[in-house]
Design a protein around this motif. Structure first.
Motif, PDB file in Angstrom:
ATOM      1  N   VAL A  22       0.848  -1.194   0.000  1.00 25.90           N
ATOM      2  CA  VAL A  22       0.000   0.000   0.000  1.00 25.90           C
ATOM      3  C   VAL A  22       0.885   1.246   0.000  1.00 25.90           C
ATOM      4  O   VAL A  22       0.597   2.223  -0.691  1.00 25.90           O
ATOM      5  CB  VAL A  22      -0.954   0.001   1.215  1.00 25.90           C
ATOM      6  N   GLN A  23       1.983   1.194   0.750  1.00 25.21           N
ATOM      7  CA  GLN A  23       2.882   2.341   0.829  1.00 25.21           C
ATOM      8  C   GLN A  23       3.510   2.640  -0.530  1.00 25.21           C
ATOM      9  O   GLN A  23       3.654   3.796  -0.910  1.00 25.21           O
ATOM     10  CB  GLN A  23       3.967   2.102   1.873  1.00 25.21           C
ATOM     11  N   TYR A  24       3.902   1.599  -1.243  1.00 21.41           N
ATOM     12  CA  TYR A  24       4.511   1.810  -2.555  1.00 21.41           C
ATOM     13  C   TYR A  24       3.490   2.295  -3.581  1.00 21.41           C
ATOM     14  O   TYR A  24       3.803   3.101  -4.447  1.00 21.41           O
ATOM     15  CB  TYR A  24       5.211   0.532  -3.037  1.00 21.41           C
ATOM     16  N   LEU A  25       2.261   1.821  -3.461  1.00 24.81           N
ATOM     17  CA  LEU A  25       1.215   2.218  -4.411  1.00 24.81           C
ATOM     18  C   LEU A  25       0.717   3.645  -4.170  1.00 24.81           C
ATOM     19  O   LEU A  25       0.241   4.301  -5.089  1.00 24.81           O
ATOM     20  CB  LEU A  25       0.051   1.234  -4.349  1.00 24.81           C
ATOM     21  N   THR A  26       0.799   4.122  -2.944  1.00 22.14           N
ATOM     22  CA  THR A  26       0.279   5.457  -2.611  1.00 22.14           C
ATOM     23  C   THR A  26       1.373   6.504  -2.442  1.00 22.14           C
ATOM     24  O   THR A  26       1.064   7.687  -2.297  1.00 22.14           O
ATOM     25  CB  THR A  26      -0.560   5.405  -1.323  1.00 22.14           C
ATOM     26  N   GLY A  27       2.631   6.101  -2.454  1.00 23.21           N
ATOM     27  CA  GLY A  27       3.729   7.031  -2.199  1.00 23.21           C
ATOM     28  C   GLY A  27       3.834   8.172  -3.191  1.00 23.21           C
ATOM     29  O   GLY A  27       4.192   9.300  -2.826  1.00 23.21           O
ATOM     30  N   GLY A  28       3.508   7.940  -4.441  1.00 24.06           N
ATOM     31  CA  GLY A  28       3.605   8.984  -5.451  1.00 24.06           C
ATOM     32  C   GLY A  28       2.654  10.143  -5.208  1.00 24.06           C
ATOM     33  O   GLY A  28       2.897  11.278  -5.644  1.00 24.06           O
ATOM     34  N   SER A  29       1.571   9.877  -4.486  1.00 23.19           N
ATOM     35  CA  SER A  29       0.596  10.930  -4.203  1.00 23.19           C
ATOM     36  C   SER A  29       1.178  12.014  -3.311  1.00 23.19           C
ATOM     37  O   SER A  29       0.736  13.166  -3.370  1.00 23.19           O
ATOM     38  CB  SER A  29      -0.645  10.338  -3.542  1.00 23.19           C
ATOM     39  N   ILE A  30       2.164  11.671  -2.511  1.00 19.73           N
ATOM     40  CA  ILE A  30       2.775  12.654  -1.604  1.00 19.73           C
ATOM     41  C   ILE A  30       3.407  13.775  -2.431  1.00 19.73           C
ATOM     42  O   ILE A  30       3.129  14.958  -2.201  1.00 19.73           O
ATOM     43  CB  ILE A  30       3.847  11.987  -0.710  1.00 19.73           C
ATOM     44  N   GLU A  31       4.228  13.383  -3.381  1.00 20.02           N
ATOM     45  CA  GLU A  31       4.904  14.388  -4.211  1.00 20.02           C
ATOM     46  C   GLU A  31       3.897  15.193  -5.030  1.00 20.02           C
ATOM     47  O   GLU A  31       4.010  16.422  -5.134  1.00 20.02           O
ATOM     48  CB  GLU A  31       5.922  13.724  -5.125  1.00 20.02           C
ATOM     49  N   ARG A  32       2.909  14.516  -5.612  1.00 16.97           N
ATOM     50  CA  ARG A  32       1.917  15.236  -6.417  1.00 16.97           C
ATOM     51  C   ARG A  32       1.122  16.227  -5.570  1.00 16.97           C
ATOM     52  O   ARG A  32       0.867  17.361  -5.998  1.00 16.97           O
ATOM     53  CB  ARG A  32       0.970  14.238  -7.103  1.00 16.97           C
ATOM     54  N   THR A  33       0.736  15.823  -4.373  1.00 16.58           N
ATOM     55  CA  THR A  33      -0.032  16.701  -3.488  1.00 16.58           C
ATOM     56  C   THR A  33       0.788  17.919  -3.093  1.00 16.58           C
ATOM     57  O   THR A  33       0.319  19.054  -3.181  1.00 16.58           O
ATOM     58  CB  THR A  33      -0.492  15.934  -2.233  1.00 16.58           C
ATOM     59  N   HIS A  34       2.021  17.690  -2.663  1.00 16.76           N
ATOM     60  CA  HIS A  34       2.868  18.806  -2.228  1.00 16.76           C
ATOM     61  C   HIS A  34       3.230  19.718  -3.402  1.00 16.76           C
ATOM     62  O   HIS A  34       3.311  20.935  -3.240  1.00 16.76           O
ATOM     63  CB  HIS A  34       4.113  18.288  -1.517  1.00 16.76           C
ATOM     64  N   HIS A  35       3.434  19.133  -4.569  1.00 17.37           N
ATOM     65  CA  HIS A  35       3.751  19.935  -5.751  1.00 17.37           C
ATOM     66  C   HIS A  35       2.574  20.848  -6.106  1.00 17.37           C
ATOM     67  O   HIS A  35       2.752  22.039  -6.399  1.00 17.37           O
ATOM     68  CB  HIS A  35       4.118  19.044  -6.933  1.00 17.37           C
ATOM     69  N   ALA A  36       1.359  20.300  -6.090  1.00 13.10           N
ATOM     70  CA  ALA A  36       0.178  21.097  -6.405  1.00 13.10           C
ATOM     71  C   ALA A  36       0.023  22.249  -5.422  1.00 13.10           C
ATOM     72  O   ALA A  36      -0.208  23.398  -5.829  1.00 13.10           O
ATOM     73  CB  ALA A  36      -1.073  20.218  -6.399  1.00 13.10           C
ATOM     74  N   VAL A  49      -6.627  11.656  -0.846  1.00  9.67           N
ATOM     75  CA  VAL A  49      -7.049  10.404  -0.200  1.00  9.67           C
ATOM     76  C   VAL A  49      -5.844   9.463  -0.072  1.00  9.67           C
ATOM     77  O   VAL A  49      -5.598   8.884   0.998  1.00  9.67           O
ATOM     78  CB  VAL A  49      -8.200   9.733  -0.984  1.00  9.67           C
ATOM     79  N   GLN A  50      -5.092   9.305  -1.169  1.00  2.59           N
ATOM     80  CA  GLN A  50      -3.921   8.422  -1.139  1.00  2.59           C
ATOM     81  C   GLN A  50      -2.866   8.946  -0.158  1.00  2.59           C
ATOM     82  O   GLN A  50      -2.204   8.152   0.525  1.00  2.59           O
ATOM     83  CB  GLN A  50      -3.312   8.308  -2.528  1.00  2.59           C
ATOM     84  N   HIS A  51      -2.698  10.250  -0.093  1.00  2.00           N
ATOM     85  CA  HIS A  51      -1.738  10.866   0.832  1.00  2.00           C
ATOM     86  C   HIS A  51      -2.094  10.482   2.267  1.00  2.00           C
ATOM     87  O   HIS A  51      -1.232  10.049   3.041  1.00  2.00           O
ATOM     88  CB  HIS A  51      -1.774  12.387   0.642  1.00  2.00           C
ATOM     89  N   HIS A  52      -3.374  10.616   2.621  1.00  2.00           N
ATOM     90  CA  HIS A  52      -3.802  10.248   3.973  1.00  2.00           C
ATOM     91  C   HIS A  52      -3.650   8.746   4.217  1.00  2.00           C
ATOM     92  O   HIS A  52      -3.199   8.332   5.297  1.00  2.00           O
ATOM     93  CB  HIS A  52      -5.249  10.684   4.217  1.00  2.00           C
ATOM     94  N   LEU A  53      -4.031   7.954   3.234  1.00  2.00           N
ATOM     95  CA  LEU A  53      -3.881   6.502   3.361  1.00  2.00           C
ATOM     96  C   LEU A  53      -2.416   6.143   3.591  1.00  2.00           C
ATOM     97  O   LEU A  53      -2.095   5.317   4.461  1.00  2.00           O
ATOM     98  CB  LEU A  53      -4.420   5.805   2.109  1.00  2.00           C
ATOM     99  N   HIS A  54      -1.513   6.766   2.835  1.00  2.00           N
ATOM    100  CA  HIS A  54      -0.081   6.522   2.985  1.00  2.00           C
ATOM    101  C   HIS A  54       0.381   6.878   4.399  1.00  2.00           C
ATOM    102  O   HIS A  54       1.081   6.095   5.050  1.00  2.00           O
ATOM    103  CB  HIS A  54       0.693   7.334   1.943  1.00  2.00           C
ATOM    104  N   GLY A  58       1.336   4.077   7.161  1.00  2.00           N
ATOM    105  CA  GLY A  58       2.719   4.126   7.648  1.00  2.00           C
ATOM    106  C   GLY A  58       2.792   4.150   9.159  1.00  2.00           C
ATOM    107  O   GLY A  58       3.633   3.479   9.779  1.00  2.00           O
ATOM    108  N   ILE A  59       1.918   4.924   9.786  1.00  2.00           N
ATOM    109  CA  ILE A  59       1.865   4.955  11.259  1.00  2.00           C
ATOM    110  C   ILE A  59       1.494   3.573  11.787  1.00  2.00           C
ATOM    111  O   ILE A  59       2.107   3.078  12.743  1.00  2.00           O
ATOM    112  CB  ILE A  59       0.877   6.036  11.737  1.00  2.00           C
ATOM    113  N   ALA A  60       0.498   2.948  11.157  1.00  2.00           N
ATOM    114  CA  ALA A  60       0.085   1.608  11.581  1.00  2.00           C
ATOM    115  C   ALA A  60       1.228   0.607  11.437  1.00  2.00           C
ATOM    116  O   ALA A  60       1.474  -0.208  12.344  1.00  2.00           O
ATOM    117  CB  ALA A  60      -1.132   1.151  10.768  1.00  2.00           C
ATOM    118  N   ILE A  61       1.950   0.676  10.331  1.00  2.00           N
ATOM    119  CA  ILE A  61       3.080  -0.239  10.122  1.00  2.00           C
ATOM    120  C   ILE A  61       4.137  -0.034  11.204  1.00  2.00           C
ATOM    121  O   ILE A  61       4.670  -1.003  11.755  1.00  2.00           O
ATOM    122  CB  ILE A  61       3.685  -0.054   8.716  1.00  2.00           C
ATOM    123  N   GLY A  62       4.448   1.215  11.514  1.00  2.00           N
ATOM    124  CA  GLY A  62       5.434   1.492  12.562  1.00  2.00           C
ATOM    125  C   GLY A  62       5.017   0.912  13.901  1.00  2.00           C
ATOM    126  O   GLY A  62       5.818   0.283  14.597  1.00  2.00           O
TER     127      GLY A  62
END
Length: 167
Positions: A22-36, A49-54, A58-62
């Motif tokens: 899930v982290q690898y599939l949603t990670g690209g949304s971070i850059e796109r969101t911050h860039h926008a 949505v993907q940014h929040h999911l990521h 990630g918190i859950a995995i930790g």
């Protein structure tokens, strides 16, 4: 079957194994969101949505990996591995997973909520973890297809409680 992990350890292993992609599939949304946002634009709804999911995955995995580490210390896996270089390498890789994934969750949390400048280290960490997962998967495939031993069974089937005869 000899040795193995407890049902809790197995469940946590597979839960993390499902969350990591899930982290690898949603990670690209971070850059796109911050860039926008940086460009003064509104990010797409799906990227947010993907940014929040990521972030929350990630918190859950930790937290799950922290719990796994505690369980590993309190209830070490029963193993009949001889003290070979391969056995020691496997043990080192497992502890490296704990360090890398917990570290990855920490850098992601810091980058998201406190200090974005650590984000490049988070990206490097993701590539390291991906390489570790590939090595882990290759070792599991080798044990299943070539060695045909019970190594992979240890993380699929819970260990049995010792009987009175075995004590």
């Amino acid at each position: 079957m000899k040795g193995g992990y407890s049902l809790a350890q197995i469940g946590l292993h597979w839960l993390v194994a499902l969350l990591v992609p899930v982290q690898y599939l949603t990670g690209g949304s971070i850059e796109r969101t911050h860039h926008a946002v940086h460009m003064g634009m509104t990010p797409s709804y799906w990227d947010v949505v993907q940014h929040h999911l990521h972030n929350y995955a990630g918190i859950a995995i930790g937290l799950l990996m922290g719990l796994r580490l505690v369980l590993r210390v309190v209830q070490p896996p029963q193993t009949n591995q001889p003290s070979t270089w391969a056995g020691r390498a496997a043990t080192m890789l497992h502890y490296a997973f704990y360090a890398a994934i917990i570290g990855q969750a920490c850098t992601g949390f810091l980058a998201s909520y406190f200090w974005f400048r650590i984000a490049p280290y988070h990206v490097v960490g993701s590539k390291i973890i991906l390489a570790m997962v590939a090595l882990h998967f290759a070792a599991a495939a080798w044990h299943t297809l070539v060695a045909r031993d019970e190594t992979v069974d240890r993380i699929v089937f819970p260990r049995r409680k010792r009987s009175a005869k075995e004590l």
